[in-house]
Enzyme design. Structure first.
Site, short mmCIF file in Angstrom:
data_model
loop_
_atom_site.label_atom_id
_atom_site.label_comp_id
_atom_site.label_asym_id
_atom_site.label_seq_id
_atom_site.Cartn_x
_atom_site.Cartn_y
_atom_site.Cartn_z
N TYR A 141 66.45 -20.18 9.01
CA TYR A 141 67.11 -21.24 8.24
C TYR A 141 68.22 -21.92 9.05
O TYR A 141 68.57 -23.06 8.78
CB TYR A 141 67.75 -20.66 6.96
CG TYR A 141 66.85 -20.59 5.77
CD1 TYR A 141 65.66 -19.87 5.81
CD2 TYR A 141 67.20 -21.21 4.58
CE1 TYR A 141 64.85 -19.78 4.70
CE2 TYR A 141 66.38 -21.13 3.46
CZ TYR A 141 65.21 -20.41 3.53
OH TYR A 141 64.43 -20.32 2.42
N LYS A 190 59.02 -7.81 10.31
CA LYS A 190 57.71 -8.07 10.90
C LYS A 190 57.82 -7.65 12.37
O LYS A 190 57.60 -8.45 13.30
CB LYS A 190 57.38 -9.57 10.74
CG LYS A 190 55.98 -9.97 11.16
CD LYS A 190 54.89 -9.50 10.22
CE LYS A 190 53.51 -9.82 10.80
NZ LYS A 190 52.42 -9.22 10.00
N ASP A 223 54.24 -8.32 5.22
CA ASP A 223 52.96 -8.61 4.57
C ASP A 223 52.55 -7.46 3.65
O ASP A 223 52.09 -7.66 2.52
CB ASP A 223 51.85 -8.94 5.60
CG ASP A 223 51.79 -7.97 6.77
OD1 ASP A 223 52.68 -7.10 6.88
OD2 ASP A 223 50.86 -8.08 7.58
N ASP A 247 63.61 -14.86 0.79
CA ASP A 247 63.35 -16.03 -0.06
C ASP A 247 61.99 -15.88 -0.73
O ASP A 247 61.85 -16.03 -1.94
CB ASP A 247 63.40 -17.30 0.81
CG ASP A 247 63.10 -18.55 -0.01
OD1 ASP A 247 63.64 -18.68 -1.11
OD2 ASP A 247 62.31 -19.39 0.47
N ASP A 251 60.95 -14.54 -4.90
CA ASP A 251 60.19 -15.37 -5.84
C ASP A 251 58.98 -14.59 -6.35
O ASP A 251 58.67 -14.61 -7.54
CB ASP A 251 59.69 -16.67 -5.17
CG ASP A 251 60.64 -17.85 -5.40
OD1 ASP A 251 61.85 -17.60 -5.56
OD2 ASP A 251 60.18 -19.00 -5.42
C1 IPM Z 1 66.64 -20.31 -2.88
C2 IPM Z 1 66.04 -21.66 -2.65
C3 IPM Z 1 66.68 -22.27 -1.42
C4 IPM Z 1 66.38 -21.39 -0.24
C5 IPM Z 1 66.26 -23.71 -1.12
C6 IPM Z 1 66.41 -24.62 -2.31
C7 IPM Z 1 67.00 -24.26 0.07
O1 IPM Z 1 64.66 -21.59 -2.53
O2 IPM Z 1 67.86 -20.22 -3.10
O3 IPM Z 1 65.91 -19.32 -2.84
O4 IPM Z 1 65.31 -21.48 0.37
O5 IPM Z 1 67.23 -20.58 0.11
MN MN Z 2 63.84 -19.58 -2.87
#
Ligand code: IPM
Ligand code: MN
Length: 358
Positions: A141, A190, A223, A247, A251
């Protein structure tokens, strides 16, 4: 206690869910005799429209002077043009970096009352309680990036970069947290492919063996972790990983709980204000309809009280109120499975009433 709390409602459903969390904080202040000075500042797409930048200087300055920051969500189709001069997400990355919030805590806990809302079988998700530590100010990032000419046109690159120090500080934080929980720490990388991961593996192995011999420590490739999260999520306690893996995995992990609308997160550094937000995005498709689930942001406010203001009893009180509201069958649309659903503010009211009655 007196505290300054800055809120950054942002875009889409951000302002709707932040409003509910602000009301909860104001109620907690009255109930427990605190003084919270709360002020809103622009950030995200709305700030680009008004000030030409996603994180205006005065917003950043207010955040730096505060005790804690509560964020809604940023972004939306209006600001999605890849050719645009700037993007809402730039503001998010900048505030993380400026406030040195290198650790992003994302608890993934299933609620008994919501087991049926998960796309996974209840017997798999029942009792899941994972605390993710996502590194937040390094890696791909923030590494070198750019474009350069290439015989086929162009070439683009993003570098995943980590220093010993960047790995060490978050590994220690996660190990401290594991000590106060079930004493299991999993490091995800990884290392079979990436040099940056091999540094993570080396640094964390050293720290754990020297400083945390009491922990049950293991390493898992990212993975494989994506798979284990779905097949045996209960086996994990604290998980630590680099920025982008964290990240993606969080999710995925959020689906264990049934809805992205339930999960809060805390971003903290070694000093200064922390940043608290729901892990969901700005959900432009439902913005302005008053149907968004405010619980993730309300739970983020609880994390704010716990981690930035050391108000554990107050934080626990909010969490208990949310538990009760769910146990009593109240739902917003995202977790209602077609049944009756409360609006955003009705859900906020339920939590408020429950909190006041505790
Ligand atoms: C999160 C979001 C952010 C990230 C984006 C919106 C930049 O997905 O906070 O997880 O990737 O960190
Ligand atoms: Mn995210």
């Amino acid at each position: 206690m007196k505290a300054k709390i800055v809120s950054l409602p942002g875009d889409g459903i951000g302002p709707e869910v932040v409003l509910e969390a602000e009301r909860i904080l104001a109620t907690v202040a009255v109930k427990f005799g605190h003084e919270f000075e709360m002020q809103r500042f622009p950030m995200g797409g709305c700030a680009i429209d008004e000030f030409g930048t996603a994180l205006p200087d005065h917003t950043l300055a207010a955040c730096k002077e505060s005790n804690a920051v509560l964020l809604g969500a940023v972004g939306g189709p209006k600001w999605d043009d890849p050719k645009a001069k700037t993007r809402p997400e730039v503001g998010l990355l900048k505030i993380r970096k400026e406030l040195q919030l290198f650790a992003n805590l994302r608890p993934i806990k299933t609620y008994a009352a919501l087991l049926e809302s998960s796309p996974l079988k209840a017997e798999i998700v029942d009792g899941v309680d994972i605390l993710f530590f996502r590194e937040l100010t390094g890696g791909i990032y923030f590494g070198e990036s750019g474009r350069r000419p290439h015989p086929s046109g162009e070439e683009a690159f993003n570098v995943m970069q980590y220093s010993t120090e960047e790995v060490a500080r978050i590994v220690r934080l996660s190990a401290d947290a594991a000590r106060n929980r079930r004493k299991k720490l999993t490091m995800v990388d990884k290392a079979n492919v990436l040099e940056a991961s091999r540094l993570w593996r080396q640094v964390s192995a050293e720290i754990i063996s020297k400083e945390y011999p009491d922990l049950e420590y293991n390493v898992v490739l990212v993975d494989a972790m994506a798979m284990h999260l779905l097949s045996r999520p209960r086996d994990f306690d604290v998980v630590v990983t680099e920025n982008m893996f964290g990240d993606i995995l969080t999710d995925e992990g959020s689906m264990l709980t049934g809805s992205l609308g339930m999960l809060p997160s805390a971003s903290i550094g070694s000093a200064g204000p922390g940043l608290y937000e729901p892990i969901h995005g700005s959900a432009p498709d439902i913005a302005g309809k008053g149907i968004a689930n405010p619980l993730a942001t309300i739970l983020a406010a609880a994390m704010l009280l716990r981690h930035s203001l050391s108000l554990e009893a107050e934080a626990a009180c909010i969490e208990t109120a949310v538990d009760k509201v769910l146990a009593n069958g109240f739902r917003t649309k995202d977790i209602a499975r077609g049944g009756p659903a409360l609006s955003t503010s009705e859900m906020g009211n339920k939590v408020l009433e429950t909190l006041l009655a505790l």
